[in-house]
Structures are given as C-alpha cells and as structure tokens.
Write an enzyme that holds these catalytic residues in place. Structure first.
Site, short mmCIF file in Angstrom:
data_model
loop_
_atom_site.label_atom_id
_atom_site.label_comp_id
_atom_site.label_asym_id
_atom_site.label_seq_id
_atom_site.Cartn_x
_atom_site.Cartn_y
_atom_site.Cartn_z
N ASP A 156 -12.63 28.00 13.73
CA ASP A 156 -13.17 26.79 14.34
C ASP A 156 -14.62 26.97 14.77
O ASP A 156 -15.37 26.00 14.88
CB ASP A 156 -12.31 26.41 15.55
CG ASP A 156 -12.80 25.15 16.23
OD1 ASP A 156 -12.95 24.12 15.54
OD2 ASP A 156 -13.05 25.18 17.44
N LEU A 192 -12.90 19.70 20.52
CA LEU A 192 -13.87 18.67 20.15
C LEU A 192 -14.98 19.18 19.24
O LEU A 192 -15.88 18.43 18.89
CB LEU A 192 -14.50 18.07 21.41
CG LEU A 192 -13.53 17.37 22.37
CD1 LEU A 192 -14.26 16.94 23.64
CD2 LEU A 192 -12.86 16.18 21.72
N ARG A 193 -14.90 20.47 18.85
CA ARG A 193 -15.98 21.01 18.04
C ARG A 193 -16.07 20.31 16.69
O ARG A 193 -17.17 20.08 16.17
CB ARG A 193 -15.80 22.52 17.85
CG ARG A 193 -16.99 23.18 17.15
CD ARG A 193 -16.90 24.69 17.13
NE ARG A 193 -17.24 25.25 18.42
CZ ARG A 193 -16.38 25.88 19.21
NH1 ARG A 193 -15.12 26.03 18.85
NH2 ARG A 193 -16.77 26.37 20.38
N ALA A 194 -14.94 19.95 16.10
CA ALA A 194 -14.96 19.26 14.81
C ALA A 194 -15.72 17.94 14.90
O ALA A 194 -16.51 17.60 14.02
CB ALA A 194 -13.53 19.00 14.32
N VAL A 229 -19.54 18.75 15.20
CA VAL A 229 -20.08 19.27 13.94
C VAL A 229 -20.16 18.16 12.91
O VAL A 229 -21.16 18.01 12.20
CB VAL A 229 -19.20 20.43 13.43
CG1 VAL A 229 -19.54 20.76 11.99
CG2 VAL A 229 -19.39 21.66 14.32
#
Length: 332
Positions: A161, A242-244, A247
C-alpha cells in the site's frame, strides 16, 4: 570516469502502461513511486533509469540486495562527536539518492523492517539517524522505484500500500515486438553514442513535456466531482485506509496535465484506475455486495472478476485513454 550512456526511455518498445506511470510520477513525485511486477529480463531497470532523466539531472541510485540498515541510512561517528563536540555523518544510500531516483530491485526479498524504513523516508522526504543520544537529519527527497517477481515472494499488504502506483509487465511480447526490442538493443550496444543521438530529439520532447506538465500541475483543481468518482470506487474496491484515494487523485491530476487538459475529466480517472487499485483491492465482488458507480449505471452480468472490481461501466473515451499513451515518439 564518466557515467555510461543510458538507453533512452523514448526508445523503449512497448511497456506503455509503465512508461505512462513513470511520466506521471515525474510530473508529481508526491504520487509516491512505482512498484513494478514482472519476470526478469523485462527492462525494468532501463525504464527506471529513464525516469531519472525525466526528473532532470538528479542521481540514479541503486540499493544493493543484502544492504544493511547502516548502508541505507548512513552512520554517525560517535568518537568524533565526543572529541569535537559535533556529529560526523557518513552518508548512506538515502542521502545519495536525494533529488533523484532510488531503485530497489527485488524489493520483496528485502527484510520487512528495511522496506518499512525505506518507505517511511520516501514518504517524509527526511532521513533521521539517532545513536546514543546523538542525532542527525538530512533531506532525502527521491522517487522510489521498486521491482519484484511475485514468483519469488510477496510483499505484505501494508508495504504494498505504501507504493503509490503498481504496474504488472507481461513476460511474453509478441514476435514482431521482440524483434524490434532486439534490434534496438543491439544497435545501442554496438554504438551507444550514435543510438542516443538518434533518439535525442524524441527524448528531449518527452522530457520537455513532463517539465511543462509539472509546471502546470498546480493550475488543475482537485474538484468535488473527481473526488466523488474516486472515493466511491475506492469504497467499492474495499481498499484499506485512504492512501489509494489520495494517490489516485494525484495521478488523475497528473494525467490531465500530461494530456494538456485544463481540468480533470473522467477519462483521467479511468486512465490511472488500475495503477492505483491493482495492489490495494481487498474484496472479491459478488452480485450481493457490488456497489454501482455514481453515474447510475450497473456492471454487466458476469463481469465481476477481481480485475473489474470498483470499475466504472465501459466508456469509449476512457477505454481509449487507458490503452494508449499519447504522443509517444516513434522511431523515424
């Protein structure tokens, strides 16, 4: 001794998805780097070196397999600190990569603590070393490119991730493509200077396009509609955290300036969807739990496989944008 000449990124045959992902990362390094999956012999290091050229004159640094933590972060000389009253720092790989690209081949074979440390520094842009109450901090802003062969081991989901984008390379090019790859490689090996001169204009155009897009990046608004598209599809894909979303939003904006647009469109969101979701999906879709996209359309029956989870309904513009990288220079 001068550095050996590098194979121009513009001359690489195929790998359009990876070339696009690298260009987007050059436009916005805050996307968080690229993890490349595929077998050996797929020119992964050649492509990664091409990214350093797109970023400007930054260094290209390779982390050796088997490197220790001290080799990675650097060391502090305690004797000098005690005798002279100041810390003497010996830079490691992270310091040498500042302003350029850090390439980690077979990142899945590194010890997890080392990968975790590496990704922490890549995200923060700062490396901090502490030893017996003495500390030193230095800038370590670089684009992280990792490669791995899944047959040799996996990365934990928490580490996967942390890479912004994920690209899988196919290991079996078609015969015509293989012939073109071999011809260009032999031409480069025979006379690197002449080969690079032949591709200098195409490489310069690619570099200038990335630089112009980078300068226009802040002009593109991160609008509510784009955010709604992305958050709904991340929710449908069952990604953790929430990284997706972050990004994907950055990559869609970079794609918009890459194609010369004034605002993010749905085709930009679609063009980078698989890059952001591929390594983060956590659910297998089923008719009972599938969440339709905000457009109100529903997925076609029987198309709920892992690769389609969280995808919008097929649209001609999006499909065309997903398959092609615009204006890649062709060999004269």
């Amino acid at each position: 001794m001068s550095e050996p000449m590098q194979f121009p990124l513009a001359a690489v045959v195929g790998a359009d998805d990876l070339k696009l992902a690298l260009c987007l990362t050059a436009i916005d390094p805050k996307i968080g780097g690229v993890l490349i999956e595929g077998p050996r012999g797929m020119a992964k290091s050649t492509l990664a070196r091409g990214l350093a050229d797109l970023l400007g004159d930054g260094p290209f640094v390779t982390l050796p397999l088997g490197a220790t933590e001290e080799r990675l972060v650097g060391t502090l000389d305690l004797d000098a600190a005690l005798g002279q009253g100041q810390a003497r720092f010996s830079p490691g790989v992270l310091a040498h990569a500042d302003g350029g690209v850090l390439y980690v081949d077979e990142v899945n074979l590194l010890p997890d603590p080392l990968v975790d440390l590496l990704l922490d520094v890549a995200a923060s842009g700062t490396n901090r070393i502490e030893r017996d109450g003495i500390s030193h901090r230095h800038a370590a802003r670089f684009v992280l490119i990792g490669t791995m062969n899944p047959e040799e081991g996996e990365l934990r989901p928490q580490l996967l991730d942390r890479f912004g984008l994920n690209i899988a390379l196919e290991g079996v090019p078609a015969p015509a493509e293989r012939q073109q790859i071999i011809r260009r490689r032999l031409a480069f090996d025979s006379d690197p200077q002449a080969f690079c001169a032949q591709w200098a204009q195409a490489q310069a155009q690619l570099r200038d396009r990335c630089r112009a897009a980078r300068e226009r990046l802040s002009d593109i608004a991160l609008d509510d509609q784009t955010l709604a598209w992305i958050t709904e599809r991340c929710f449908a894909a069952g990604v953790d955290g929430l990284r997706a979303d972050l990004v994907w939003l950055r990559a869609a904006r970079a794609h918009a300036v890459w194609r010369g647009a004034e605002a993010i469109a749905e085709e930009d969101v679609e063009a980078v969807a698989e890059f952001a979701l591929r390594h983060r999906r956590r659910q297998t879709p089923s008719p009972e739990n599938e969440t339709p996209p905000s457009t109100g359309s529903s997925a076609a029956p029987g198309q709920g496989g892992q690769g389609d989870w969280g995808a919008l309904a097929a649209q001609p513009v999006a499909a065309e944008a997903r398959r092609e990288v615009p204006n890649w220079a062709k060999k004269p």
